[in-house]
Design a protein around this motif. Sequence first.
Motif, PDB file in Angstrom:
ATOM      1  N   ASP A   1       0.842  -1.194   0.000  1.00 38.30           N
ATOM      2  CA  ASP A   1       0.000   0.000   0.000  1.00 38.30           C
ATOM      3  C   ASP A   1       0.874   1.239   0.000  1.00 38.30           C
ATOM      4  O   ASP A   1       1.735   1.369   0.862  1.00 38.30           O
ATOM      5  CB  ASP A   1      -0.910   0.026   1.241  1.00 38.30           C
ATOM      6  CG  ASP A   1      -1.743  -1.231   1.350  1.00 38.30           C
ATOM      7  OD1 ASP A   1      -1.502  -2.025   2.281  1.00 38.30           O
ATOM      8  OD2 ASP A   1      -2.618  -1.420   0.492  1.00 38.30           O
ATOM      9  N   SER A   2       0.660   2.135  -0.939  1.00 39.90           N
ATOM     10  CA  SER A   2       1.467   3.358  -0.948  1.00 39.90           C
ATOM     11  C   SER A   2       0.916   4.385   0.059  1.00 39.90           C
ATOM     12  O   SER A   2       1.670   5.197   0.578  1.00 39.90           O
ATOM     13  CB  SER A   2       1.496   3.970  -2.340  1.00 39.90           C
ATOM     14  OG  SER A   2       0.185   4.269  -2.778  1.00 39.90           O
ATOM     15  N   GLN A   3      -0.393   4.308   0.324  1.00 40.72           N
ATOM     16  CA  GLN A   3      -0.999   5.216   1.287  1.00 40.72           C
ATOM     17  C   GLN A   3      -2.017   4.455   2.125  1.00 40.72           C
ATOM     18  O   GLN A   3      -2.767   3.630   1.591  1.00 40.72           O
ATOM     19  CB  GLN A   3      -1.706   6.377   0.583  1.00 40.72           C
ATOM     20  CG  GLN A   3      -0.786   7.272  -0.232  1.00 40.72           C
ATOM     21  CD  GLN A   3      -1.520   8.477  -0.783  1.00 40.72           C
ATOM     22  OE1 GLN A   3      -2.150   9.225  -0.036  1.00 40.72           O
ATOM     23  NE2 GLN A   3      -1.442   8.666  -2.070  1.00 40.72           N
ATOM     24  N   VAL A   4      -2.028   4.738   3.423  1.00 43.45           N
ATOM     25  CA  VAL A   4      -3.002   4.128   4.319  1.00 43.45           C
ATOM     26  C   VAL A   4      -3.587   5.230   5.204  1.00 43.45           C
ATOM     27  O   VAL A   4      -2.881   5.762   6.074  1.00 43.45           O
ATOM     28  CB  VAL A   4      -2.366   3.036   5.194  1.00 43.45           C
ATOM     29  CG1 VAL A   4      -3.358   2.525   6.234  1.00 43.45           C
ATOM     30  CG2 VAL A   4      -1.879   1.882   4.327  1.00 43.45           C
ATOM     31  N   PRO A   5      -4.836   5.603   4.972  1.00 44.91           N
ATOM     32  CA  PRO A   5      -5.499   6.567   5.863  1.00 44.91           C
ATOM     33  C   PRO A   5      -6.284   5.827   6.935  1.00 44.91           C
ATOM     34  O   PRO A   5      -6.977   4.857   6.634  1.00 44.91           O
ATOM     35  CB  PRO A   5      -6.434   7.323   4.912  1.00 44.91           C
ATOM     36  CG  PRO A   5      -6.749   6.332   3.847  1.00 44.91           C
ATOM     37  CD  PRO A   5      -5.634   5.330   3.770  1.00 44.91           C
ATOM     38  N   VAL A   6      -6.168   6.271   8.176  1.00 51.31           N
ATOM     39  CA  VAL A   6      -6.917   5.667   9.274  1.00 51.31           C
ATOM     40  C   VAL A   6      -7.359   6.771  10.233  1.00 51.31           C
ATOM     41  O   VAL A   6      -6.805   7.869  10.219  1.00 51.31           O
ATOM     42  CB  VAL A   6      -6.083   4.631  10.053  1.00 51.31           C
ATOM     43  CG1 VAL A   6      -5.736   3.454   9.184  1.00 51.31           C
ATOM     44  CG2 VAL A   6      -4.836   5.266  10.648  1.00 51.31           C
TER      45      VAL A   6
END
Lengths: 116, 111
Positions: free
Chosen positions: A8-13
Amino acid sequence: AQSVTQLDSQVPVFEEAPVELRCNYSSSVSVYLFWYVQYPNQGLQLLLKYLSGSTLVKGINGFEAEFNKSQTSFHLRKPSVHISDTAEYFCAVSRTSGGSNYKLTFGKGTLLTVNP
Amino acid sequence: DAGITQSPRHKVTETGTPVTLRCHQTENHRYMYWYRQDPGHGLRLIHYSYGVKDTDKGEVSDGYSVSRSKTEDFLLTLESATSSQTSVYFCAIKTASYEQYFGPGTRLTVT
C-alpha cells in the motif's frame, strides 16, 4: 538479489483505530528485516528489526511486526494509532551473510495518515 | 542518533559543477553507506564502504564516486552534477547488531 514490496502506498486511518502496513520480500537467501519511520522533513528512525528467534518483534512507539517465512512477509501493526504516528514507513531487508556487506534494500514506502 | 552528521544540509548547485557531500561519524563503525531518496522510489544505495579505503558500488552508482581515507569520514562526490541528481542524500552506519542508523540528510538541488 532481494526485493521488497510494500503493498500500500498510502493508508489513511482514524485516530485510535488499529493499523497494519504490509511488506513482502523476495530473496533466495536468509535475510534480516527492518521497519523504519520517517516523519516529515526528517531522517529515518529504526522502529524494529527481525534477526532471528521469535517471529513477533516489538519496537518503539507501540509498533510490532510479525515475520512469516512461508509467506515471505513482515507486516507492521499497531493496535491504536495516534495523530503523531502520521509519517512514511519503510520496510527494508538485508542478506544475513557478511559477503553482502549488509546492504539494505528498501520498499517504496507507505504513507500513514492518521485523521482525527 | 549514532553520532552521524552530514554536511552541508542543503545545497543548490548548477549543472556540470562537482559537488562533495560529507558524512561524519563519531563511533568508529566499520560500515558506512550512501543512499538517495526520491519520491516513489524509497531509498536506493549509491555506494558503500566496509573499511578505510574499501568501497564498492551500489545499485545507482553512475555519476558518483566516494572516498574514505579515515574511519570517521565518508565522502560522496558528484563528478559533474545533473538535474537527475537532485535528491535527498542520506548517510548511514551499520552497528555490530546489524542495525543501520541514518544521518539527518542533505537536500541537493541541481539547477
